[in-house]
Design an enzyme around this catalytic site. Sequence first.
Site, PDB file in Angstrom:
ATOM      1  N   ASP A 159      45.916  24.661  39.755  1.00 41.82           N
ATOM      2  CA  ASP A 159      44.987  25.598  40.411  1.00 41.82           C
ATOM      3  C   ASP A 159      44.423  24.897  41.637  1.00 41.82           C
ATOM      4  O   ASP A 159      44.743  23.728  41.897  1.00 41.82           O
ATOM      5  CB  ASP A 159      43.878  26.084  39.454  1.00 41.82           C
ATOM      6  CG  ASP A 159      43.388  27.505  39.810  1.00 41.82           C
ATOM      7  OD1 ASP A 159      42.939  27.717  40.962  1.00 41.82           O
ATOM      8  OD2 ASP A 159      43.448  28.401  38.948  1.00 41.82           O
ATOM      9  N   HIS A 190      49.074  40.157  40.675  1.00 42.32           N
ATOM     10  CA  HIS A 190      48.324  41.382  41.014  1.00 42.32           C
ATOM     11  C   HIS A 190      47.206  41.092  42.039  1.00 42.32           C
ATOM     12  O   HIS A 190      46.596  42.007  42.547  1.00 42.32           O
ATOM     13  CB  HIS A 190      47.794  42.097  39.751  1.00 42.32           C
ATOM     14  CG  HIS A 190      46.541  41.523  39.172  1.00 42.32           C
ATOM     15  ND1 HIS A 190      45.718  42.235  38.318  1.00 42.32           N
ATOM     16  CD2 HIS A 190      45.958  40.311  39.309  1.00 42.32           C
ATOM     17  CE1 HIS A 190      44.693  41.486  37.968  1.00 42.32           C
ATOM     18  NE2 HIS A 190      44.825  40.315  38.547  1.00 42.32           N
TER      19      HIS A 190
HETATM   20  C1  LIG Z   1      42.729  36.158  38.539  1.00 43.72           C
HETATM   21  S1  LIG Z   1      42.624  34.442  38.351  1.00 43.72           S
HETATM   22  C2  LIG Z   1      43.639  34.183  36.920  1.00 43.72           C
HETATM   23  C3  LIG Z   1      43.308  32.902  36.202  1.00 43.72           C
HETATM   24  C4  LIG Z   1      44.150  32.629  34.955  1.00 43.72           C
HETATM   25  N1  LIG Z   1      45.561  32.670  35.227  1.00 43.72           N
HETATM   26  C5  LIG Z   1      43.794  33.613  33.876  1.00 43.72           C
HETATM   27  O1  LIG Z   1      44.431  34.663  33.778  1.00 43.72           O
HETATM   28  O2  LIG Z   1      42.843  33.380  33.141  1.00 43.72           O
HETATM   29  C6  LIG Z   1      43.630  33.860  39.681  1.00 43.72           C
HETATM   30  C7  LIG Z   1      43.693  32.348  39.785  1.00 43.72           C
HETATM   31  O3  LIG Z   1      44.540  31.985  40.889  1.00 43.72           O
HETATM   32  C8  LIG Z   1      43.989  30.839  41.486  1.00 43.72           C
HETATM   33  N2  LIG Z   1      44.512  30.672  42.838  1.00 43.72           N
HETATM   34  C9  LIG Z   1      44.205  31.396  43.953  1.00 43.72           C
HETATM   35  N3  LIG Z   1      44.867  30.920  45.011  1.00 43.72           N
HETATM   36  C10 LIG Z   1      45.621  29.878  44.569  1.00 43.72           C
HETATM   37  C11 LIG Z   1      46.531  28.968  45.205  1.00 43.72           C
HETATM   38  N4  LIG Z   1      46.798  29.077  46.502  1.00 43.72           N
HETATM   39  N5  LIG Z   1      47.107  28.009  44.451  1.00 43.72           N
HETATM   40  C12 LIG Z   1      46.829  27.897  43.115  1.00 43.72           C
HETATM   41  N6  LIG Z   1      45.996  28.751  42.459  1.00 43.72           N
HETATM   42  C13 LIG Z   1      45.393  29.711  43.183  1.00 43.72           C
HETATM   43  C14 LIG Z   1      42.512  31.109  41.449  1.00 43.72           C
HETATM   44  O4  LIG Z   1      41.746  29.946  41.661  1.00 43.72           O
HETATM   45  C15 LIG Z   1      42.357  31.698  40.057  1.00 43.72           C
HETATM   46  O5  LIG Z   1      42.106  30.725  39.097  1.00 43.72           O
HETATM   47  O1  LIG Z   2      42.676  39.040  38.035  1.00 47.94           O
HETATM   48  C1  LIG Z   2      41.512  39.464  38.122  1.00 47.94           C
HETATM   49  C2  LIG Z   2      40.840  40.047  37.039  1.00 47.94           C
HETATM   50  C3  LIG Z   2      39.577  40.499  37.166  1.00 47.94           C
HETATM   51  C4  LIG Z   2      38.811  41.077  36.078  1.00 47.94           C
HETATM   52  C5  LIG Z   2      37.759  41.880  36.340  1.00 47.94           C
HETATM   53  C6  LIG Z   2      36.999  42.417  35.338  1.00 47.94           C
HETATM   54  C7  LIG Z   2      37.280  42.157  34.049  1.00 47.94           C
HETATM   55  O2  LIG Z   2      36.529  42.671  33.041  1.00 47.94           O
HETATM   56  C8  LIG Z   2      38.339  41.327  33.761  1.00 47.94           C
HETATM   57  O3  LIG Z   2      38.561  41.056  32.459  1.00 47.94           O
HETATM   58  C9  LIG Z   2      39.083  40.784  34.779  1.00 47.94           C
HETATM   59  O4  LIG Z   2      38.921  40.370  38.322  1.00 47.94           O
HETATM   60  C10 LIG Z   2      39.527  39.838  39.414  1.00 47.94           C
HETATM   61  C11 LIG Z   2      38.808  39.780  40.611  1.00 47.94           C
HETATM   62  O5  LIG Z   2      37.545  40.245  40.657  1.00 47.94           O
HETATM   63  C12 LIG Z   2      39.397  39.251  41.727  1.00 47.94           C
HETATM   64  O6  LIG Z   2      38.696  39.236  42.887  1.00 47.94           O
HETATM   65  C13 LIG Z   2      40.690  38.759  41.674  1.00 47.94           C
HETATM   66  C14 LIG Z   2      41.399  38.816  40.516  1.00 47.94           C
HETATM   67  C15 LIG Z   2      40.808  39.371  39.366  1.00 47.94           C
END
Ligand SMILES: C[S@@+](CC[C@H](N)C(=O)[O-])C[C@H]1O[C@@H](n2cnc3c(N)ncnc32)[C@H](O)[C@@H]1O
Ligand SMILES: O=c1cc(-c2ccc(O)c(O)c2)oc2c(O)c(O)ccc12
Length: 375
Positions: A242, A280
Site C-alpha cells: 500500500d 472500482h
Molecule cells: C478502497 S481501499 C481498499 C483497501 C483494502 N483492499 C480493503 O478492501 O480493505 C483502496 C486502497 O488502495 C490504496 N491505494 C491507493 N492508491 C494506491 C497506489 N498507488 N498504490 C498502492 N495502493 C494504493 C489505498 O491506500 C487504499 O488502502
Molecule cells: O472502496 C471503497 C469503499 C468504501 C465504502 C464506503 C462505505 C462503506 O460502508 C463501506 O463499507 C465501504 O468507500 C470508499 C471511498 O469512500 C473511497 O473514496 C474510495 C473507495 C472506497
Amino acid sequence: MKTKDSQDVILGAQARLWSCSFNQMISMCLKCAIHLRIPDAIHKHGGAAAVPLTALLSTLQIPPSKTEPFRCIMRILAHNAALFNPEPKPSPDAADDEWYSLNASSRLLLSPGGGEDDDDKAAVEVRHTSSVLFLFHPLMQEPWSFLDTWLREDGSRTPWEIAHGTASFWGYLETRDPSGELMATFYDCMTNDSKLVGEVLVSRCRDMFDGVASLVDVGGGAGTMAAAVAKAFPEIKCTVLDRPHVVKGLQGEGNLEFVGGDMFLSVPQADAVLLKWILHDWDEENCIKVLKVCKEAIASPKGKLIIIDMVVDEKRLGERNFGEVQLCFDLFMMAMVNGKERTEKEWKRLFSAAGFSNYKISTVMGLRSVIEVFP
Ligand SMILES: C[S@@+](CC[C@H](N)C(=O)[O-])C[C@H]1O[C@@H](n2cnc3c(N)ncnc32)[C@H](O)[C@@H]1O
Ligand SMILES: O=c1cc(-c2ccc(O)c(O)c2)oc2c(O)c(O)ccc12
C-alpha cells in the site's frame, strides 16, 4: 374533474415522492440509533429476545417528555429501515404494547464484545458501525450537494473535488488530513469489511489457493485480508502493498509482511495477486495500468489475480438489498474517486485490454464477486 382512478394515481405518486424525499430522514434515524447505542440496549435487556419500549426508555435514560419521539424513531427503524424486528406482545396482559428484537442487521451495530457470537466463539467479530459512520462523516456528505454542478461541468472533477478543493480523496488522506481523523475512519471501515470478506474467502474459496506459494494484496490497507489468508494458509508467504503513509508503522510477523510503494509503478512478485475493492476506485485507463503491472508481478504461468469487487447484474437493478445497493455504490465511487462498479461485459473488456487470457466469476460474497483472472 379528474376521475377517481386518476386521483388515486396522483395520490400514490405524491406518496412515492414523499417516500424518496424522506430517505435521508431514515438514514439519520440510523445514525441516531448508533449514537444512542439502541442495539446494545436491546441486547443487554433481551439478548436475542424481544424487549418492550419502556425497558429501552429506561436503559437509555430517555426523559419521559421524549417518549413519543423515541417511539416514533423506533417505529421508523423497525418498519422503514427493517433494522429491528417489531414483535408481538409476549402475553395479552403485558403492560407494554410495543416490543422489538435485534435482527441480523442490527446485530452488526452492537459494540465490540457485544457477545452475540456466544454460540460460535471461533467466529470473527464482524461490525458495520464504522462503515455507517464513515458515510455520515461531514466530509463524505458534502459532495452530494454538488451533483448538478458536477453533471453540468465538462471534465473529470469529482463531486468530492468540487466540495473540498483540488485534492482527490486519496490526496486528501495523504496530505490534507493532519489529525488523520478521516483516514482512521476510512481504514476502520475497510478493516471491518475485510474481517468478514477475509473469512468468506478462506472458507468458501479454499481451492483458489491450491498451488499458491506467495500472495501480494495490492492496496491491502491495514492488512486484514492478507492476515486472514496468512493464518488460514501458513505455507503462503503474504505481502501487503500500500502507499507508504498507509503502511507506516505496521509490523508484519510470521508469513505476513508490509511493503510501501505504488501499484501504478511496481508490485512485488507473487503467484497470486489480490485486489480487493481496488479497481472500482479507478477509471478504465488507470485500471488497465494497474492490471498490467499486476500481470508483470505474477511469477508463475499458473499464477492469477484474485479480484474482489462487484459485478453489476443489470437484470437485478431494482432488487432491494442487491441491485439497488450496487447502483448506489456505482454513483458513490464516481462521486468520490472517479471510479465505478462494472458489469461482466465491462470487466471482460478490462481484462483483455490488460492482456489477460481468461477469467472466472464466483458469486459467493453477496453483493460482491470473487473474480479469478488468468495470464
Ligand atoms: C478502497 S481501499 C481498499 C483497501 C483494502 N483492499 C480493503 O478492501 O480493505 C483502496 C486502497 O488502495 C490504496 N491505494 C491507493 N492508491 C494506491 C497506489 N498507488 N498504490 C498502492 N495502493 C494504493 C489505498 O491506500 C487504499 O488502502
Ligand atoms: O472502496 C471503497 C469503499 C468504501 C465504502 C464506503 C462505505 C462503506 O460502508 C463501506 O463499507 C465501504 O468507500 C470508499 C471511498 O469512500 C473511497 O473514496 C474510495 C473507495 C472506497
